[in-house]
Each structure stands twice: as C-alpha cells, then as structure tokens.
Design a protein around this motif. Structure first.
Motif, PDB file in Angstrom:
ATOM      1  N   SER A  75     -10.931   2.760  -3.876  1.00  0.00           N
ATOM      2  CA  SER A  75     -10.363   3.869  -3.109  1.00  0.00           C
ATOM      3  C   SER A  75     -10.702   5.218  -3.741  1.00  0.00           C
ATOM      4  O   SER A  75     -10.582   5.410  -4.939  1.00  0.00           O
ATOM      5  CB  SER A  75      -8.859   3.709  -2.978  1.00  0.00           C
ATOM      6  N   VAL A 131       0.818  -1.216   0.000  1.00  0.00           N
ATOM      7  CA  VAL A 131       0.000   0.000   0.000  1.00  0.00           C
ATOM      8  C   VAL A 131       0.852   1.267   0.000  1.00  0.00           C
ATOM      9  O   VAL A 131       0.344   2.352   0.253  1.00  0.00           O
ATOM     10  CB  VAL A 131      -1.017   0.035   1.173  1.00  0.00           C
ATOM     11  N   ARG A 144      -5.809   4.014   0.897  1.00  0.00           N
ATOM     12  CA  ARG A 144      -4.825   3.104   1.480  1.00  0.00           C
ATOM     13  C   ARG A 144      -5.063   2.982   2.979  1.00  0.00           C
ATOM     14  O   ARG A 144      -5.216   3.979   3.671  1.00  0.00           O
ATOM     15  CB  ARG A 144      -3.404   3.609   1.231  1.00  0.00           C
ATOM     16  N   GLU A 203      -0.258   0.152  -9.241  1.00  0.00           N
ATOM     17  CA  GLU A 203      -0.901  -1.162  -9.258  1.00  0.00           C
ATOM     18  C   GLU A 203      -2.281  -1.082  -9.913  1.00  0.00           C
ATOM     19  O   GLU A 203      -2.641  -1.915 -10.744  1.00  0.00           O
ATOM     20  CB  GLU A 203      -1.031  -1.689  -7.828  1.00  0.00           C
ATOM     21  N   ARG A 204      -3.048  -0.090  -9.542  1.00  0.00           N
ATOM     22  CA  ARG A 204      -4.392   0.064 -10.123  1.00  0.00           C
ATOM     23  C   ARG A 204      -4.273   0.282 -11.638  1.00  0.00           C
ATOM     24  O   ARG A 204      -5.016  -0.309 -12.417  1.00  0.00           O
ATOM     25  CB  ARG A 204      -5.119   1.236  -9.462  1.00  0.00           C
ATOM     26  N   LEU A 213      -8.232  -1.387  -3.512  1.00  0.00           N
ATOM     27  CA  LEU A 213      -7.474  -0.656  -4.517  1.00  0.00           C
ATOM     28  C   LEU A 213      -8.411   0.001  -5.533  1.00  0.00           C
ATOM     29  O   LEU A 213      -8.274   1.177  -5.851  1.00  0.00           O
ATOM     30  CB  LEU A 213      -6.522  -1.623  -5.222  1.00  0.00           C
ATOM     31  N   TRP A 268       0.480   1.636  -4.773  1.00  0.00           N
ATOM     32  CA  TRP A 268      -0.987   1.728  -4.776  1.00  0.00           C
ATOM     33  C   TRP A 268      -1.490   2.350  -6.076  1.00  0.00           C
ATOM     34  O   TRP A 268      -2.391   1.823  -6.718  1.00  0.00           O
ATOM     35  CB  TRP A 268      -1.416   2.554  -3.568  1.00  0.00           C
ATOM     36  N   THR A 269      -0.895   3.456  -6.484  1.00  0.00           N
ATOM     37  CA  THR A 269      -1.336   4.154  -7.690  1.00  0.00           C
ATOM     38  C   THR A 269      -1.004   3.363  -8.948  1.00  0.00           C
ATOM     39  O   THR A 269      -1.839   3.188  -9.835  1.00  0.00           O
ATOM     40  CB  THR A 269      -0.674   5.543  -7.757  1.00  0.00           C
TER      41      THR A 269
END
Length: 187
Positions: free
Chosen positions: A164, A96, A171, A104-105, A161, A101-102
């Motif tokens: 969000s 995370v 996160r 991965e999406r 994810l 996080w950014t």
C-alpha cells in the motif's frame, strides 16, 4: 501527545499508545526510551516508574497488541451467524480499519526480528485464517477448497498491506471489498 513535565501522571496505557504510535510511524527500531520520553514530553524517570526496562516495555506492547487482536477476533466470531458473503465483507472491514492497517504492518515488520512479536502475529493470523476458512465453508465450498481460498484471501490481504502506498494507505474501499469477496466466492 506531548505533556508538560509534571503536569499529568502518565499511565501504562499512555506509554503503550505512544509505543504504538512510534511503532507505526517510525518502526520497531525506534522503540527506545529516549524516543518515547521525547514524544511524551517526560523524563526517563517516568518511564522507569512504569517499566523495568525497554525489554519489559516491548513485552507489554506485544501483550497489549495480542489483547487488542483478540478483541478483533471476538468481533469476527460474533459474525458467525451472518451470511458468509456479508461476514467476509465485515471481517475485511475490521481488518482494514486505519489503526489496524497501520499497526498491523508495523507488527509484521517487528515480528521478523522479535520472537515474542512473531508468536503474537502467528497466533492472530491463525485465528483470522480459521474465521475466513469457516466463512468459505459455510458458503458451500468443500473443506480443502475453503482452506485454499482462505489462504489466498489472507495472502492477498498481507500483500495489499505491504504494497500500500496510496493516500488512503492502500486500504480497499467498501465497494472494492464487496467486489473482492464476490470474486473469491465464485465457484
């Protein structure tokens, strides 16, 4: 991130970082030579100095993400001797991080329409699920229960994810990660 024309010779890594930024901010459909050149403040000649075409660039981007993902997996593997609860909390912390996080999406969205991106995401997912399953098994769950909890943990993460929307990007905070792990470790 823009550079004055001719001021600095860009590297492949500069192009890949620009690609990650475009991917994360605008999505995979924005991965175009013009968009990248504008972002970096250079001409197309600079792009073609490093890549044969946009397909070669996208392949390099997927390969680079796969290598970056492998580094995360090595970090997870290095936690093998950590007690399972702390290991799961630490693995969540890795997964995370703001960059992860950014990006991965964005990679998951891209993987829905690109076979190479999909293969890279699947390989990454397989390794992460295996590490989570191992932590549940080390906590004392039988193999079937450990596998099921790992799948649910993974599904929760993917869902969080994609859903969000908060200022921190959805996160989970360190206390929220601890609370979730404690919930998942209950018999």
């Amino acid at each position: 991130m823009a550079r004055a024309r001719g001021a600095v010779q860009l590297t492949v890594e500069d192009w890949l970082q620009a690609g990650y930024t475009v991917l994360a901010e605008e999505g995979f459909r924005a991965l175009k030579i013009d968009v990248l050149c504008t972002r970096l403040g250079v001409t197309k000649g600079s792009f073609y100095h490093h890549f044969q075409d946009i397909a070669a660039f996208k392949n390099a981007l997927v390969d680079s993400w796969g290598q970056w993902s492998d580094v995360d997996h090595q970090r997870m593997d290095a936690l093998a001797d950590t007690p399972p609860r702390e290991r799961l909390i630490a693995m969540m912390g890795l997964l995370v991080s703001p960059r992860h996080w950014t990006l991965e999406r964005a990679m998951r969205e891209w993987a829905r329409s690109d076979p190479r991106a999909a293969a890279s995401v699947r390989a990454s997912d397989k390794h992460a699920r295996r590490a989570v399953r191992r932590a549940f098994a080390d906590h004392g769950f039988d193999p079937e229960t450990a596998a099921r909890r790992a799948e649910w943990t993974f599904a929760l993460g993917i869902g969080a994810l994609h859903l969000s929307t908060s200022a921190r990007g959805g996160r989970p905070s360190p206390p929220e990660r601890e609370e979730l792990v404690d919930f998942l470790l209950r018999p």
